[in-house]
Structures are given as structure tokens and as C-alpha cells.
Design a protein around this motif. Sequence first.
Motif, PDB file in Angstrom:
ATOM      1  N   GLY A 193     -49.108  -3.532 -29.984  1.00 28.83           N
ATOM      2  CA  GLY A 193     -50.063  -4.599 -30.284  1.00 28.83           C
ATOM      3  C   GLY A 193     -51.513  -4.172 -30.192  1.00 28.83           C
ATOM      4  N   LEU A 194     -51.755  -2.865 -30.121  1.00 27.04           N
ATOM      5  CA  LEU A 194     -53.117  -2.332 -30.019  1.00 27.04           C
ATOM      6  C   LEU A 194     -53.587  -1.928 -31.410  1.00 27.04           C
ATOM      7  N   LYS A 195     -54.530  -2.669 -31.953  1.00 21.10           N
ATOM      8  CA  LYS A 195     -54.947  -2.446 -33.340  1.00 21.10           C
ATOM      9  C   LYS A 195     -56.408  -2.042 -33.478  1.00 21.10           C
ATOM     10  N   LYS A 196     -57.175  -2.169 -32.406  1.00 19.33           N
ATOM     11  CA  LYS A 196     -58.575  -1.738 -32.438  1.00 19.33           C
ATOM     12  C   LYS A 196     -58.610  -0.275 -31.996  1.00 19.33           C
ATOM     13  N   ILE A 197     -58.555   0.619 -32.964  1.00 18.50           N
ATOM     14  CA  ILE A 197     -58.382   2.045 -32.684  1.00 18.50           C
ATOM     15  C   ILE A 197     -59.609   2.807 -33.162  1.00 18.50           C
ATOM     16  N   ALA A 198     -60.177   3.621 -32.282  1.00 20.81           N
ATOM     17  CA  ALA A 198     -61.327   4.460 -32.612  1.00 20.81           C
ATOM     18  C   ALA A 198     -60.885   5.917 -32.663  1.00 20.81           C
ATOM     19  N   VAL A 199     -61.693   6.766 -33.287  1.00 18.69           N
ATOM     20  CA  VAL A 199     -61.368   8.190 -33.402  1.00 18.69           C
ATOM     21  C   VAL A 199     -62.557   9.028 -32.933  1.00 18.69           C
ATOM     22  N   ARG A 225     -51.112   0.281 -42.616  1.00 17.21           N
ATOM     23  CA  ARG A 225     -50.898  -0.956 -41.846  1.00 17.21           C
ATOM     24  C   ARG A 225     -52.054  -1.930 -42.042  1.00 17.21           C
ATOM     25  N   ASN A 226     -52.826  -1.710 -43.102  1.00 20.73           N
ATOM     26  CA  ASN A 226     -53.979  -2.550 -43.443  1.00 20.73           C
ATOM     27  C   ASN A 226     -55.013  -2.589 -42.320  1.00 20.73           C
ATOM     28  N   LEU A 227     -55.208  -1.430 -41.682  1.00 19.34           N
ATOM     29  CA  LEU A 227     -56.190  -1.300 -40.610  1.00 19.34           C
ATOM     30  C   LEU A 227     -57.134  -0.150 -40.942  1.00 19.34           C
ATOM     31  N   GLU A 228     -58.229  -0.061 -40.193  1.00 21.40           N
ATOM     32  CA  GLU A 228     -59.135   1.072 -40.284  1.00 21.40           C
ATOM     33  C   GLU A 228     -59.750   1.297 -38.908  1.00 21.40           C
ATOM     34  N   PRO A 229     -60.303   2.487 -38.660  1.00 18.63           N
ATOM     35  CA  PRO A 229     -60.894   2.735 -37.347  1.00 18.63           C
ATOM     36  C   PRO A 229     -62.039   1.762 -37.062  1.00 18.63           C
ATOM     37  N   VAL A 230     -62.113   1.280 -35.830  1.00 18.19           N
ATOM     38  CA  VAL A 230     -63.219   0.390 -35.461  1.00 18.19           C
ATOM     39  C   VAL A 230     -64.485   1.188 -35.197  1.00 18.19           C
ATOM     40  N   ALA A 231     -64.341   2.498 -34.948  1.00 20.71           N
ATOM     41  CA  ALA A 231     -65.495   3.378 -34.756  1.00 20.71           C
ATOM     42  C   ALA A 231     -65.024   4.822 -34.837  1.00 20.71           C
ATOM     43  N   THR A 232     -65.910   5.700 -35.259  1.00 21.71           N
ATOM     44  CA  THR A 232     -65.642   7.140 -35.221  1.00 21.71           C
ATOM     45  C   THR A 232     -66.881   7.832 -34.669  1.00 21.71           C
ATOM     46  N   LYS A 254     -65.718  -1.313 -28.381  1.00 21.73           N
ATOM     47  CA  LYS A 254     -64.688  -1.848 -27.485  1.00 21.73           C
ATOM     48  C   LYS A 254     -63.268  -1.672 -28.047  1.00 21.73           C
ATOM     49  N   PRO A 255     -62.882  -0.446 -28.346  1.00 19.81           N
ATOM     50  CA  PRO A 255     -61.536  -0.223 -28.901  1.00 19.81           C
ATOM     51  C   PRO A 255     -60.444  -0.391 -27.844  1.00 19.81           C
ATOM     52  N   ASP A 256     -59.242  -0.663 -28.323  1.00 21.81           N
ATOM     53  CA  ASP A 256     -58.079  -0.697 -27.429  1.00 21.81           C
ATOM     54  C   ASP A 256     -57.679   0.720 -27.034  1.00 21.81           C
ATOM     55  N   ALA A 257     -57.867   1.648 -27.952  1.00 18.70           N
ATOM     56  CA  ALA A 257     -57.453   3.032 -27.725  1.00 18.70           C
ATOM     57  C   ALA A 257     -58.359   3.970 -28.508  1.00 18.70           C
ATOM     58  N   VAL A 258     -58.472   5.194 -28.010  1.00 19.88           N
ATOM     59  CA  VAL A 258     -59.236   6.235 -28.694  1.00 19.88           C
ATOM     60  C   VAL A 258     -58.303   7.393 -29.027  1.00 19.88           C
ATOM     61  N   VAL A 259     -58.204   7.718 -30.306  1.00 23.74           N
ATOM     62  CA  VAL A 259     -57.451   8.893 -30.736  1.00 23.74           C
ATOM     63  C   VAL A 259     -58.413  10.071 -30.723  1.00 23.74           C
ATOM     64  N   GLN A 260     -58.032  11.151 -30.026  1.00 22.66           N
ATOM     65  CA  GLN A 260     -58.903  12.302 -29.864  1.00 22.66           C
ATOM     66  C   GLN A 260     -58.383  13.493 -30.669  1.00 22.66           C
ATOM     67  N   ILE A 261     -59.280  14.072 -31.456  1.00 23.47           N
ATOM     68  CA  ILE A 261     -58.930  15.228 -32.285  1.00 23.47           C
ATOM     69  C   ILE A 261     -59.927  16.341 -31.951  1.00 23.47           C
ATOM     70  N   SER A 262     -59.688  17.024 -30.845  1.00 24.23           N
ATOM     71  CA  SER A 262     -60.566  18.106 -30.440  1.00 24.23           C
ATOM     72  C   SER A 262     -59.806  19.007 -29.471  1.00 24.23           C
ATOM     73  N   ALA A 263     -60.489  19.993 -28.893  1.00 30.17           N
ATOM     74  CA  ALA A 263     -59.856  20.898 -27.931  1.00 30.17           C
ATOM     75  C   ALA A 263     -60.021  20.341 -26.517  1.00 30.17           C
ATOM     76  N   TYR A 264     -59.334  20.968 -25.573  1.00 30.83           N
ATOM     77  CA  TYR A 264     -59.161  20.369 -24.245  1.00 30.83           C
ATOM     78  C   TYR A 264     -60.461  20.156 -23.475  1.00 30.83           C
ATOM     79  N   LYS A 265     -61.424  21.065 -23.548  1.00 27.78           N
ATOM     80  CA  LYS A 265     -62.641  20.892 -22.763  1.00 27.78           C
ATOM     81  C   LYS A 265     -63.461  19.704 -23.239  1.00 27.78           C
ATOM     82  N   SER A 266     -63.630  19.552 -24.545  1.00 31.08           N
ATOM     83  CA  SER A 266     -64.401  18.427 -25.059  1.00 31.08           C
ATOM     84  C   SER A 266     -63.659  17.108 -24.876  1.00 31.08           C
ATOM     85  N   CYS A 267     -62.343  17.118 -25.021  1.00 28.85           N
ATOM     86  CA  CYS A 267     -61.575  15.884 -24.820  1.00 28.85           C
ATOM     87  C   CYS A 267     -61.628  15.447 -23.358  1.00 28.85           C
TER      88      CYS A 267
END
Length: 385
Positions: free
Chosen positions: A172-178, A200-207, A228-241
Motif C-alpha cells: 500500500g506504499l505508493k509515494k515512492i521517491a528515487v 501501475r499508473n504511478l510516478e516518482p514523487v521526487a528524484t 514526504k515519500p513512503d519509501a526511497v528507492v536507492q540506486i547508488s553504491a554503499y558509501k553514498s547510500c
Amino acid sequence: MKNRPTAVSGMSRRAFSGLVAGAAVLGVPSLRAQSGNRIVLGQSAAFTGAAAQLGIQFHAGAKLFFDQLNGQGGVNQQRVEILQLDDGYEPDRCVDNTNKLISADVFALFGYIGTPTSVAALPLAFKADVPFFAPFTGAMGLRQPFNRLAFHLRASYNDETELIVRQLTNLGLKKIAVFHQNDAYGKAGLDGTVLALKSRNLEPVATATVERNSVEVAKAVETINAAKPDAVVQISAYKSCAAYIRAAKAAGYGGTFYNVSFVGTQALADELGKDGAGVVVSQVMPTPYAASKPISREFQEAIAKGGNKVQANFSSMEGFLAAKLFAEGLRRAGSRITRDGLISGLESIGTTSFGGYSVSLSPTNHVASRYAELSMLTGDGRVRT
């Protein structure tokens, strides 16, 4: 493609030493591969810098497999060795390394670490008719269009981000940032996430972005926290994440963090410590920790046999499996090993299981696996699968 015989698939000890010495002083080696009883693979990867653990661990797992294979006589009485050069996860350095390796006539390029470096190296491999095997990246741009010289072990970032978005939306988490690296890797992960959201007819709330090999994340935290996202998807290496997670929490963010496998799971866990509790990472390799699959037991037994010098983690497991798949292609290449023979050998594998890890290769499919699952970090630096 050039049909190269065993006479140039190995590298003499003198040539091998000459390349290492030449690389050490950043000079182009003058000695080329000569006849011998070895198959030398070239690997340009990060062995220093902010992504170093990815290269170190992948190489350790691959070397573990090849060392034990060599101890049993190798393949057709030929040893398999890896010549490693450090690129620090920087494309320009990777190009220099790749030119050196190709000039030395390595049999194949193996286990390159990262999208921006692999994107820079791939055209050089294609131009020189050198196989490019098992890069540590899931970028679609390295898989499409199809090229006979390129082989991939792992699932794509599209597979991983689809799994992540499916999990989040099912919760049920649809506010997703990247939060993503500002390069080809970050864009590949962002594109995969956007594709999964769009279905799923969604788009990132922020990048927001971070520069490669940087931990300057303050602006990214400000931008994403404001949405105010529900979740953040991270696409980077371990130190920056890790830096992002700590800074976002310090700024009041209380949502969840999801990472793709390239982050380096154990390295991220080590960086975060207790702050890692609840952080999710998608995986494209079977667990290296539990003995739930025969391949996991084989890996653990190999580590023990090697004197427990290799750390069991997802990155070293990927190196081990990449070496195992490569060796299977060599075995099928016949007694007179050539690059064409390797490619035909790999393509003849079809669909099979490496101890519960399914792989599938053919003349029209060079992506061995689409396996993906989720894992979670605990507060004591462990990984739960």
C-alpha cells in the motif's frame, strides 16, 4: 570473429609479469600473450575508493573458484587466472585498463564492476572481438541490442526494480521517491523504477542525485524529504547510500529504504551498523549465508577448503558463480579452446541448475538468470533473506 587457438589463449609468465609491471607504472605493456598452459582473463574493477568492496569481494569469489579448479588440473590442463587492474570505479581509468588488457591479448574480459565503467569498456571489447563476461551490473543498455560477445550472469535492474515496486505497492506504499547516482548506473535504475511505477499508473514523487564516488547527499535529502515519500528507492553504491540513509533519518525521515543489489549488501550493512535495521536490498544471487541451496553449501565448503580467507557475501558469491559459469563454457569448448569455442560452449548450456540456481543460455539469449528476491539488513550488521 577471429577464431583464436589455444596458442594465444594463454599468457606466458614473462608476459604476465610484464603486464603487471607495465600497469604498475601506467605504461602500455610491450609483451603480448604467448603460448602456454594458462587462460588469462582481464578484470578492470574498483579495488580502491568508494566502491572498492564490490571489486574486492567479486574478485575474491571468482579467484576462490578458479584456484580450486586449477588445483584439480584446470580445464583441459590449462589454468585459469585473472589479471586485475584497479579503475577506482571511474570510466576513464577503466578505458585505459581495458586497452592495456586487450593489448596484452587476454582471452576474455571478466567481472567488470559497474555500469559506467562497463559502458565505457564494452565498445572496446566488441571492436577487438574479445568476449565480455559477467559484468557486475544489471543495466539494460549493456544487454540490448544483443551482441554475441557479451554474456551476463545476473538479472537486470529492471527485474530488481519491478520486484521492489511490486513489494511496495502490495504493502500500500505508493509515494515512492528515487535517490540515484548521477551516471549511467543511476539512470538505468531510475528508468527501471519509473517503468515499474508507470505500469501501475504511478510516478516518482521526487528524484535526486549524488555524484559517483561522492557522499555529498545534503541537497538530495532536502529535495526528497520535502516530498514526504513512503519509501526511497536507492540506486547508488554503499558509501553514498549509507550517507543518504543517515542524513535522511537525521532530518526526520521515517519511511523505508530499498536498494538494488549493486549497492553491495554486506558493505552497506558494515557501513550502517545499527542504522541499517530495516533497510531492504534486492538480491540476484542465492544466499551465501544459509545452506538452503546446494550452491550455497558448495560455496561455503569452498571457502572452508581455501582456509576461510574469503568472506561469504553476495558479491563474493556472484564472483564464484561467474567463474563457475565461465568454466562450464570452457569445458564445452572442446580440447582446442578458442574464443569462438567458448561462446559456442556457453550457448550450448541451455537451461540447467547450478545447485539450485537456474541458468539459461542459448545462441539468442546471453542473460543467464532473472532470479531476484528481497533481503533485509538487521541492526547487528547481518543480512536476513
